[in-house]
Design a protein around this motif. Structure first.
Motif, short mmCIF file in Angstrom:
data_model
loop_
_atom_site.label_atom_id
_atom_site.label_comp_id
_atom_site.label_asym_id
_atom_site.label_seq_id
_atom_site.Cartn_x
_atom_site.Cartn_y
_atom_site.Cartn_z
N THR A 59 7.35 17.99 -23.56
CA THR A 59 6.36 16.93 -23.73
C THR A 59 5.74 16.63 -22.38
OG1 THR A 59 7.56 16.00 -25.59
CG2 THR A 59 6.02 14.53 -24.46
N HIS A 60 4.42 16.71 -22.33
CA HIS A 60 3.67 16.36 -21.12
C HIS A 60 2.62 15.34 -21.53
CE1 HIS A 60 4.32 20.29 -18.62
NE2 HIS A 60 5.45 19.80 -19.10
N MET A 61 2.56 14.25 -20.84
CA MET A 61 1.54 13.23 -21.09
C MET A 61 1.46 12.88 -22.58
SD MET A 61 -1.41 14.15 -18.35
CE MET A 61 -1.31 15.88 -17.99
N ARG A 62 2.61 12.63 -23.19
CA ARG A 62 2.79 12.19 -24.58
C ARG A 62 2.47 13.25 -25.64
NH1 ARG A 62 0.08 6.42 -23.92
NH2 ARG A 62 -1.19 7.65 -22.58
N GLY A 63 2.30 14.50 -25.26
CA GLY A 63 1.99 15.53 -26.25
C GLY A 63 2.32 16.93 -25.71
N MET A 64 1.67 17.92 -26.30
CA MET A 64 1.86 19.30 -25.85
C MET A 64 1.31 19.47 -24.44
SD MET A 64 0.79 21.39 -29.29
CE MET A 64 0.79 22.95 -28.45
N SER A 69 -1.43 20.03 -16.98
CA SER A 69 -0.13 19.35 -16.91
C SER A 69 0.95 20.31 -16.41
CB SER A 69 0.25 18.73 -18.25
OG SER A 69 0.59 19.71 -19.20
N ARG A 70 0.87 21.59 -16.77
CA ARG A 70 1.85 22.56 -16.27
C ARG A 70 1.70 22.76 -14.76
NH1 ARG A 70 0.16 25.07 -20.83
NH2 ARG A 70 -0.89 26.75 -19.71
N ARG A 71 0.48 22.85 -14.28
CA ARG A 71 0.27 22.99 -12.83
C ARG A 71 0.77 21.75 -12.09
NH1 ARG A 71 -4.31 25.25 -14.92
NH2 ARG A 71 -5.62 23.44 -14.49
N ARG A 125 10.00 4.40 -23.17
CA ARG A 125 8.93 3.83 -23.97
C ARG A 125 7.61 4.55 -23.69
NH1 ARG A 125 5.80 -0.72 -22.90
NH2 ARG A 125 4.98 -1.65 -24.79
N MET A 126 6.88 4.86 -24.72
CA MET A 126 5.56 5.48 -24.64
C MET A 126 5.59 6.93 -24.12
SD MET A 126 3.40 3.04 -25.63
CE MET A 126 1.82 3.53 -24.98
N SER A 127 6.75 7.61 -24.16
CA SER A 127 6.78 8.98 -23.65
C SER A 127 6.16 9.97 -24.62
CB SER A 127 8.21 9.40 -23.30
OG SER A 127 9.00 9.46 -24.46
#
Length: 177
Positions: A59-64, A69-71, A125-127
C-alpha cells in the motif's frame, strides 16, 4: 489445480506474505501447482494458465503503488543506515513495472477463473489499502474474486511484518482452495 501468485514488493514484506500464501495453498492442496512470481517476471501467458490468480502489492499513499510512489520509497530506503538489502530490493522494484502496468497487459479471464487480492499495509489511521483496488481490477478483467481483499500488517512503512501475519497469510492461502 494451478495457482499463480503475482506480487509487487518493495522491502520484502509483500514477497514474504506471497510465499506464505503459496505455502498455505500447498498445505490445503498438496497436489496443486503453485507459481509465486514477482510482477516484473509475470507474463500474461502464465496468468492465463491459472485456475486461481492471487495478486498482491504494498500500500502506497492509501492505494496501489505508482511509479512515483515506488521511486519515493526506494529513495527513502536508500537513506537508511543498515538497510542495504532492503534498499537494493526497493530500487529494483522501483525501476520495474508495477501492478498497475501489469494489469494493462492482463488478458480477460475465461469463465470460472478465480482470483483473490491482498496487500501489505501499515496499521494506522487513514493508511488505506491496495487490495481493494487490485480486486476491482481483477473483476474488470472478468476474474471471479472468491475472497474478500485481505490486508496484512507491517509495523513500519518498510516492515517488519507484525507478529503472526505470516501464519495468517498461510491460513488465508489455505482458505482460498
Amino acid at each position: 489445480m494451478h495457482t499463480v501468485i503475482v506480487y509487487e514488493s518493495m522491502y520484502g514484506n509483500t514477497r514474504e506474505i506471497a510465499e506464505a500464501i503459496a505455502a498455505g495453498i500447498h498445505e490445503a492442496a498438496p497436489d496443486a501447482a503453485v507459481d509465486c512470481i514477482p510482477v516484473a517476471e509475470a507474463d500474461a501467458g502464465l496468468a492465463r494458465t491459472a485456475d486461481l490468480l492471487v495478486v498482491g502489492g504494498p500500500t502506497h499513499m492509501r492505494g496501489m503503488s505508482s511509479g512515483l510512489s515506488r521511486r519515493m520509497a526506494a529513495t527513502a530506503e536508500a537513506k537508511k543506515e543498515g538497510h542495504e538489502d532492503a534498499a537494493r530490493e526497493a530500487a529494483s522494484t522501483a525501476e520495474g513495472p508495477g501492478l498497475r502496468t501489469w494489469f494493462h497487459d492482463l488478458p480477460k479471464a475465461g469463465a470460472g477463473t478465480h482470483a483473490a487480492a491482498f496487500d501489505t499495509r501499515a496499521d494506522m489511521r487513514m493508511s488505506g489499502g491496495a487490495a481493494e483496488g487490485i480486486a476491482q481490477r481483477l473483476s474488470r478483467h472478468y476474474y471471479d474474486v472468491v475472497a474478500e481483499p485481505e490486508g496484512f500488517v507491517v509495523e513500519e512503512a518498510d516492515g517488519p511484518l507484525r507478529a503472526g501475519e505470516l501464519d495468517r497469510a498461510r491460513a488465508w492461502g489455505a482458505g482460498l482452495v
